[in-house]
Scaffold this motif. Structure first.
Motif, mmCIF file in Angstrom:
data_model
loop_
_atom_site.group_PDB
_atom_site.id
_atom_site.type_symbol
_atom_site.label_atom_id
_atom_site.label_comp_id
_atom_site.label_asym_id
_atom_site.label_seq_id
_atom_site.Cartn_x
_atom_site.Cartn_y
_atom_site.Cartn_z
ATOM 1 N N GLN A 312 0.819 -1.208 0.000
ATOM 2 C CA GLN A 312 0.000 0.000 0.000
ATOM 3 C C GLN A 312 0.858 1.266 0.000
ATOM 4 O O GLN A 312 0.543 2.244 -0.684
ATOM 5 C CB GLN A 312 -0.929 -0.006 1.212
ATOM 6 N N LYS A 313 1.952 1.234 0.737
ATOM 7 C CA LYS A 313 2.819 2.411 0.831
ATOM 8 C C LYS A 313 3.437 2.734 -0.520
ATOM 9 O O LYS A 313 3.500 3.886 -0.934
ATOM 10 C CB LYS A 313 3.906 2.155 1.875
ATOM 11 N N GLN A 314 3.910 1.699 -1.211
ATOM 12 C CA GLN A 314 4.516 1.929 -2.537
ATOM 13 C C GLN A 314 3.486 2.441 -3.536
ATOM 14 O O GLN A 314 3.790 3.268 -4.391
ATOM 15 C CB GLN A 314 5.117 0.610 -3.043
ATOM 16 N N LEU A 319 1.586 7.369 -6.766
ATOM 17 C CA LEU A 319 0.662 8.455 -7.112
ATOM 18 C C LEU A 319 1.260 9.814 -6.765
ATOM 19 O O LEU A 319 1.094 10.787 -7.519
ATOM 20 C CB LEU A 319 -0.673 8.258 -6.395
ATOM 21 N N LYS A 320 1.967 9.889 -5.659
ATOM 22 C CA LYS A 320 2.592 11.166 -5.285
ATOM 23 C C LYS A 320 3.692 11.540 -6.274
ATOM 24 O O LYS A 320 3.898 12.714 -6.582
ATOM 25 C CB LYS A 320 3.176 11.051 -3.869
ATOM 26 N N LYS A 325 -3.933 13.160 -7.729
ATOM 27 C CA LYS A 325 -4.779 13.348 -6.562
ATOM 28 C C LYS A 325 -6.062 12.547 -6.735
ATOM 29 O O LYS A 325 -6.732 12.659 -7.757
ATOM 30 C CB LYS A 325 -5.110 14.830 -6.383
ATOM 31 N N LEU A 326 -6.350 11.758 -5.709
ATOM 32 C CA LEU A 326 -7.572 10.971 -5.743
ATOM 33 C C LEU A 326 -8.737 11.802 -5.246
ATOM 34 O O LEU A 326 -8.597 12.650 -4.361
ATOM 35 C CB LEU A 326 -7.427 9.722 -4.864
ATOM 36 N N LYS A 327 -9.895 11.566 -5.838
ATOM 37 C CA LYS A 327 -11.099 12.260 -5.403
ATOM 38 C C LYS A 327 -11.570 11.682 -4.075
ATOM 39 O O LYS A 327 -11.542 10.473 -3.860
ATOM 40 C CB LYS A 327 -12.198 12.121 -6.456
#
Length: 340
Positions: A312-314, A319-320, A325-327
């Motif tokens: 999950q961290k990777q 995305l960063k 940016k997720l809605k």
């Protein structure tokens, strides 16, 4: 002493001091003249006026309308204005030129398909255009598959979210299975969260490739179409000029040859310009395509690998890295897919 012959009043035409007829006598003369005309002539109005004895004409006869509605038109000088332009004639001339150009281009295309006409070929440029069209089809296929994956992943995430809510509800109502329902609810919610993160990366990949294929590449192909049209026109007028040069040269053909030479030069310059534009656009497109696809392929790979590795961290770090940016869930109205 012999008597003087009677005078006809119509012959007495008094003249004023400046050489003009007196109005009263002029009307009297006209009236007597009308009486003396045969009845079958049928003139409704006849008037004789004088313009002076020193003029080039002694009189002008003006006749009114004949019986039966026929009129005798007055003649006069015709003045032609050089500056007056007829819009209809200008449009007609444009249509004529367009029709002639269309005819020449159609004839050139048919001649090429039948193998009778010659065409100008830039081998290097034509090869680049063929590669571009082939790549566009392959990118469109990748885009279609990525969209299918996005739709399926969205449905799976939506199902996982609902399944997690159902497990959570049962964990509260089933005390003997509270723990089992609880960790299944947590697992499904975590998978749904990671799926939403992956979905954001895939949708960003789709948007970037879609822009490349349907805007950047399509704009270049539009220039290619204009180049191909210019090439057909160039070859059509080149063929005309070659045919005229093979014929006789006389007073009738020389103006045609000169005009054909001018038209050929105009279309040659247009063709050279369009060929140069296509070359420049193909070069810029290749540079832009490599840059865009490099970033998007790295994003797609890292996001997919992190998701299925359960990292999950990777996944969030990916995305960063690409500033995605997720809605926020529930911030926007549900999409049409959510409403199905």
């Amino acid at each position: 002493m012999a008597e003087e012959s009677p005078k006809n009043s119509a012959a007495e035409i008094p003249v004023t001091s400046n050489g003009q007829l007196e109005d009263a006598h002029e009307h009297s003369f006209n009236r007597d003249l009308k009486r003396s005309l045969p009845a079958g002539l049928g003139l409704s109005e006849t008037k004789i006026t004088s313009h002076g004895f020193d003029g080039t004409k002694e009189g002008v006869v003006e006749a009114g309308p004949f019986p039966g509605g026929r009129t005798q038109q007055k003649s006069g000088p015709v003045v032609l204005a050089d500056e007056v332009k007829n819009p209809a004639m200008e449009k007609l001339e444009l249509v004529r030129k367009w029709s002639l150009n269309t005819y020449k281009c159609t004839r050139q295309i048919i001649s090429e398909k039948l193998g009778r006409g010659s065409r100008t070929v830039d081998l290097e440029l034509e090869a680049q255009i063929d590669i571009l069209r082939d790549n566009k089809k392959k990118y469109e296929n990748i885009l279609k598959l990525a969209q299918t994956l996005s739709t399926q992943l969205f449905q799976m995430v939506h199902t996982q979210r609902q399944l997690g809510d159902a497990f959570a509800d049962l964990s509260l109502k089933s005390l003997e299975l509270h723990e089992e329902f609880g960790y299944n609810a947590d697992t499904q919610k975590l998978l749904a969260k990671n799926g939403e993160t992956l979905l954001g990366a895939i949708n960003f990949f789709i948007a970037s490739v879609n822009t490349l294929v349907n805007k950047t590449i399509e704009d270049t192909l539009l220039t290619v179409k204009q180049y191909e049209s210019a090439r057909i026109e160039y070859d059509a007028y080149r063929t005309d000029l070659e045919e005229l040069n093979l014929g006789p040269r006389d007073a009738n053909t020389l103006p045609k040859i000169e005009q054909s030479q001018q038209l050929f030069q105009v279309h040659k310059e247009k063709y050279d310009k369009m060929r140069n534009d296509v070359s420049i656009k193909l070069k810029f497109l290749e540079e832009n395509k490599v840059k865009v696809l490099h970033n998007q392929l790295v994003l797609f790979h890292n996001a997919i690998a992190a998701y299925f590795a359960g990292n999950q961290k990777q996944l969030e770090q990916t995305l960063k890295q690409f500033h995605i940016k997720l809605k926020t869930p529930g911030a926007d109205a549900p999409s049409w897919l959510e409403e199905q």
